[in-house]
Design an enzyme around this catalytic site. Structure first.
Site, PDB file in Angstrom:
ATOM      1  N   HIS A 211       0.637  -1.209   0.282  1.00  0.00           N
ATOM      2  CA  HIS A 211      -0.298  -0.267   0.189  1.00  0.00           C
ATOM      3  C   HIS A 211       0.932   1.146  -0.647  1.00  0.00           C
ATOM      4  CE1 HIS A 211      -3.656  -2.675   1.683  1.00  0.00           C
ATOM      5  NE2 HIS A 211      -2.308  -3.365   1.687  1.00  0.00           N
TER       6      HIS A 211
ATOM      7  N   HIS B  21      -4.463   2.913  -2.996  1.00  0.00           N
ATOM      8  CA  HIS B  21      -4.168   2.285  -1.755  1.00  0.00           C
ATOM      9  C   HIS B  21      -3.578   1.190  -1.943  1.00  0.00           C
ATOM     10  CE1 HIS B  21      -6.349   0.834   2.114  1.00  0.00           C
ATOM     11  NE2 HIS B  21      -6.661  -0.551   0.924  1.00  0.00           N
TER      12      HIS B  21
ATOM     13  N   GLU C  51     -16.563  -6.558  24.944  1.00  0.00           N
ATOM     14  CA  GLU C  51     -15.930  -7.471  24.657  1.00  0.00           C
ATOM     15  C   GLU C  51     -14.729  -7.648  23.554  1.00  0.00           C
ATOM     16  OE1 GLU C  51     -19.462  -8.125  24.550  1.00  0.00           O
ATOM     17  OE2 GLU C  51     -19.697  -8.615  26.074  1.00  0.00           O
TER      18      GLU C  51
ATOM     19  N   PHE D 202     -19.173 -15.214  24.513  1.00  0.00           N
ATOM     20  CA  PHE D 202     -18.702 -14.501  23.967  1.00  0.00           C
ATOM     21  C   PHE D 202     -17.055 -13.714  23.467  1.00  0.00           C
ATOM     22  CE2 PHE D 202     -22.921 -12.931  26.558  1.00  0.00           C
ATOM     23  CZ  PHE D 202     -23.414 -12.930  25.977  1.00  0.00           C
TER      24      PHE D 202
ATOM     25  N   HIS E   5     -26.429 -18.521  24.428  1.00  0.00           N
ATOM     26  CA  HIS E   5     -25.909 -18.360  25.818  1.00  0.00           C
ATOM     27  C   HIS E   5     -24.544 -20.203  25.997  1.00  0.00           C
ATOM     28  CE1 HIS E   5     -27.550 -14.703  26.647  1.00  0.00           C
ATOM     29  NE2 HIS E   5     -27.179 -14.589  27.518  1.00  0.00           N
TER      30      HIS E   5
HETATM   31  C1  LIG Z   1     -10.675  -5.631   9.687  1.00  0.00           C
HETATM   32  C2  LIG Z   1     -10.082  -5.006   8.387  1.00  0.00           C
HETATM   33  N1  LIG Z   1     -11.380  -5.737   7.696  1.00  0.00           N
HETATM   34  C3  LIG Z   1     -10.533  -5.749   6.649  1.00  0.00           C
HETATM   35  C4  LIG Z   1      -9.410  -5.275   6.221  1.00  0.00           C
HETATM   36  C5  LIG Z   1      -8.940  -5.099   5.370  1.00  0.00           C
HETATM   37  N2  LIG Z   1      -8.518  -3.618   4.261  1.00  0.00           N
HETATM   38  C6  LIG Z   1      -7.672  -3.472   4.540  1.00  0.00           C
HETATM   39  S1  LIG Z   1      -6.455  -1.126   3.856  1.00  0.00           S
HETATM   40  C7  LIG Z   1      -9.035  -1.266   4.002  1.00  0.00           C
HETATM   41  C8  LIG Z   1      -9.662   0.269   4.323  1.00  0.00           C
HETATM   42  C9  LIG Z   1      -9.317   0.571   4.830  1.00  0.00           C
HETATM   43  O1  LIG Z   1      -9.160   2.299   4.582  1.00  0.00           O
HETATM   44  P1  LIG Z   1      -8.373   3.528   5.217  1.00  0.00           P
HETATM   45  O2  LIG Z   1      -8.562   2.809   6.626  1.00  0.00           O
HETATM   46  O3  LIG Z   1      -9.591   4.166   4.603  1.00  0.00           O
HETATM   47  O4  LIG Z   1      -6.575   2.969   4.777  1.00  0.00           O
HETATM   48  P2  LIG Z   1      -6.686   3.905   3.279  1.00  0.00           P
HETATM   49  O5  LIG Z   1      -6.838   3.271   2.124  1.00  0.00           O
HETATM   50  O6  LIG Z   1      -7.037   5.173   3.432  1.00  0.00           O
HETATM   51  O7  LIG Z   1      -5.076   4.044   3.732  1.00  0.00           O
HETATM   52  C10 LIG Z   1      -9.139  -2.286   4.460  1.00  0.00           C
HETATM   53  C11 LIG Z   1     -11.240  -3.135   3.933  1.00  0.00           C
HETATM   54  C12 LIG Z   1      -8.659  -5.135   7.317  1.00  0.00           C
HETATM   55  N3  LIG Z   1      -7.062  -5.272   7.423  1.00  0.00           N
HETATM   56  N4  LIG Z   1      -8.990  -5.381   8.249  1.00  0.00           N
END
Ligand SMILES: Cc1ncc(C[n+]2csc(CCOP(=O)(O)OP(=O)(O)O)c2C)c(N)n1
Ligand SMILES: [Mg+2]
Length: 704
Positions: A44, A293, A445, A470, A506
């Site tokens: 990224h 990204h 949690e 949970f 539960h």
């Molecule tokens: C819990 C979770 N869900 C999905 C992802 C996959 N994922 C990685 S980056 C991203 C987008 C993130 O967007 P943002 O936080 O705005 O970062 P930017 O693109 O602006 O750097 C996603 C969905 C992840 N890493 N963690």
């Protein structure tokens, strides 16, 4: 109108001012990040390019961090909650020349992230894996990647700091522990529920040592955030009780510095700095698009972006002269001075407060105090017995008496989980009392799990409790405890259909299998009060593994240890509790509340002349860790008639029962009814176990 002037026809060319060291350093962070991603052909690039000035300003001007000693206890913590922007952190660690630290806290000479590691970004064995990993790369304060976890963990670090300060800062040493916690997050972190839980608690606790920096770039993977996100983040955080400030341009170093100063001067609440940025800043075709990204920019775009920065277009992994030195003079010099002063202070502190200093030392090295186990109870045999949550509460309190930094709480269930530290003065952790040892995480949690990780990362010994069902709400953070090898203690009660009337919502069924399949986590489901004692002993001595202690709501007999084997066998994961002698005809294997049932079945089988063995198997993980001889002494391979008894899914049990063994288990979600009715419905009674044992004997005698 003509203008008369005495200047020459062509004005002399003005040489543009050379870029400042500041700009060059920021652009070095950017280009290293771009080059790393390009070389890996994955990663990224856009966010490191955009956030480089923010990270630069924080590290170079504010962060109290000594690159020569990245584990100095009072350092400020920097958490990259946007783990996908890992190259930003690797570039910083490289340029500030952070040293590698060995696992036993010995500072080593070499740098943590050499340029070669950046060149090998995302390759096997590189110190620069896809997302930052704690314990793998020195200077990485916590593993991040699952969005929302980093910021939530930072709340745990900030809470830990307040607790430490409250206990260890003393007259003459008011600032012994005074570190700040900074977390850099993005739209994803803001959208994930866990961060709302954590931010809500942080606001409630008025954690003024906590600063989140929100990269408000309006871009996530699928495109513009308007696709799914339109809330007013500032108003939301004001509602949580945070101090919210904005920086309209991520390149505006002065405004950034002002925002960090605002944070530092705010003494009664956490701070959120909302920074507007342009993802992929400087890349002509990709800036402000999701194209910046999750994929490399491409060679051409990299070149064009470098040209925009005034960078030599064809140089890769280029660190201009003076950049390392610039960081040495900034964060390096400041950090070293602060660190040295702190160690000088701690030497004086040790003279004045030797006991407290010793506590700090032991805690930082994950050691326990001398005599930590001296008050642990022993429970007399008792047919009626008590719930393992009850005995656990007693053991926890006996341990807490001698381990001052054993602190924790529940997600609003302490009266049920029996995890309250009741000794006088233990108190409740609150904005008014940061010295309290009982935490109230609220019904949160998932954030509780992350906060426990944060607490563990600042080296106190945290426990967190809730209903076993949970764990489904907190597995994301539990997985990170295991991945980071943190000795977090999870206490889960109401561990089976034994909860009775509360019914299927539960009643844990697949949760044991879930946690047993998690690498590195040690699950212990003790059979009675004395196994609970042994379980706590094992758990408290863990250094690098989280543990889940799984306990009953209902009473279980306290096993007569004069008749059956001692509970110390728990430390080996499984042990022979009862044995008819000679080679057994059948082995009954059980965990937790089902062990007593197996003992009853054993007695009946014995009366009927059947040679049975009962194996109490509180922990698969501990048992699997034993040598083959021991394992085979407990479960001799030639004895194939085996029955496992556990009020949960049978998933995985065939590992011990064999493919032709039998599991008495539950294959549905349970049911709502009084416990007695449930036991009957699901076949957890002596007759059924005896019948299964006989079936097994017959099956295997038949030579099948
Ligand atoms: C819990 C979770 N869900 C999905 C992802 C996959 N994922 C990685 S980056 C991203 C987008 C993130 O967007 P943002 O936080 O705005 O970062 P930017 O693109 O602006 O750097 C996603 C969905 C992840 N890493 N963690
Ligand atoms: Mg974004």
């Amino acid at each position: 109108m003509s203008v008369v002037t005495d200047s020459p026809a062509t004005p002399p060319l003005k040489t543009p001012a050379p870029p400042s060291m500041e700009t060059i350093s920021i652009n070095t962070i950017r280009t290293l990040s771009m080059d790393g991603v390009q070389a890996a052909n994955s990663g990224h690039p856009g966010t490191p390019m955009a956030m480089a000035p923010v990270a630069y300003t924080l590290w170079q001007q504010f962060l109290r961090f000594d690159p020569q000693d990245p584990v100095w206890p009072n350092r400020d913590r920097f958490v990259l909650s946007i783990g996908h922007a890992s190259m930003l952190l690797y570039s910083l660690l490289h340029l500030t020349e952070v040293r590698a630290v060995s696992k036993d806290y010995e500072t080593l000479g070499e740098v943590s992230v050499p340029l070669d590691a950046i060149k090998a970004f995302r390759q096997l064995g590189s110190r620069c894996p896809g997302h930052p990993e704690y314990r793998w790369t020195s200077g990485v304060e916590t593993t991040t990647g699952p969005l929302g976890q980093g910021v939530s963990t930072s709340v745990g670090m900030a809470i830990g700091r307040q607790w430490l300060a409250s206990r260890y800062n003393r007259p003459g040493f008011e600032e012994l522990i005074d570190f700040n916690v900074y977390a850099l997050c993005g739209d994803g972190c803001m959208m994930e529920g866990i961060s709302s839980e954590a931010a809500s608690l942080a606001g409630h606790l008025q954690l003024s040592n906590l600063c989140w920096i929100y990269d408000n770039n309006h871009i996530t993977i699928e495109g513009h955030t308007s696709l799914a996100f339109s809330e007013d983040v500032a108003t939301r955080f004001i509602g949580y009780g945070w101090n919210v400030t904005r920086v309209g341009d991520a390149n505006d170093i002065e405004m950034l510095a002002r925002a960090f100063r605002t944070f530092q001067s705010c003494k009664d609440r956490p701070t959120l700095i909302i920074v507007d940025s342009h993802i992929g800043y400087g890349a002509p075709h990709k800036q402000d698009t999701s194209g910046a990204h999750g994929e490399p920019l491409g060679e051409d775009e990299v070149r064009l972006a470098k040209a925009n920065y005034g960078w030599p277009e064809d140089k890769r992994f280029y660190v201009p002269d003076g950049v390392y030195d610039h960081f040495r003079q900034g964060i390096g010099k400041r950090g070293k001075e602060l660190r040295d002063a702190w160690f000088a202070q701690i030497a004086d502190y040790r003279k004045q407060y030797p006991e407290l200093a010793e506590e700090l030392y032991r805690m930082q090295h994950r050691q326990l105090p001398e005599g930590w186990d001296r008050d642990l109870p022993a429970f007399p045999a008792d047919a009626k017995g008590l719930a393992t949550r009850e005995s656990s509460g007693k053991v926890l309190n006996a341990a807490a008496k001698n381990i001052p930094w054993l602190i924790g709480g529940a997600a609003d269930l302490a009266p049920s989980t029996k995890t309250r530290i009741t000794q006088e003065g233990a108190g409740d952790f609150s904005a008014e009392n940061y010295g309290g040892r009982n935490f109230h995480f609220g019904i949160r949690e998932h954030a509780m799990g992350a906060i426990l990780n944060g607490l563990s990362l600042v080296k106190v010994r945290p426990f967190g409790a809730g209903f076993f069902i949970f764990i489904d709400y907190m597995r994301g953070s539990m997985r990170l405890s295991a991945l980071m090898e943190l000795p977090v203690i999870f206490v889960f009660t109401h561990d089976s259909i034994g909860v009775g009337e509360d019914g299927p919502t539960h009643q844990p069924i697949e949760q044991l299998a879930h946690l047993r399949s998690m690498p590195g986590l040690i699950l212990i489901r003790p059979a009675d009060a004395n196994e609970v004692v042994e379980a706590w002993k094992v758990i408290l001595q863990l250094h690098h593994a989280p543990a889940a202690l799984v306990l009953t709501r209902q009473a279980v007999p306290t096993i007569d240890r004069t008749k059956y084997a001692p509970a110390e066998g728990l430390a080996r994961g499984a042990y022979i509790l009862a044995d008819a002698g000679g080679s057994p005809e059948v082995i009954l294997i059980a965990t937790g509340s089902e062990v007593s049932l197996c003992l009853e079945a054993y007695e009946q089988l014995t009366r009927e002349g059947v040679r049975a063995r009962v194996v109490s198997m509180p922990s698969w993980e501990l048992f699997d860790d034993q040598d083959k001889d021991y394992r085979e002494s407990v479960l001799p391979p030639q004895v194939r008639a085996r029955v496992s008894v556990e009020m949960a899914s049978d998933f995985g049990w065939c590992k011990y029962t064999g493919s032709e063994g039998r599991s008495i288990c539950i294959e549905t979600f349970g049911a709502s009814a009084p416990l007695k009715q449930l036991m009957k419905k699901f076949g957890f009674n002596v007759d059924n176990v005896v019948a299964a044992a006989k079936d097994q004997i017959a099956l295997h005698k038949g030579g099948k």
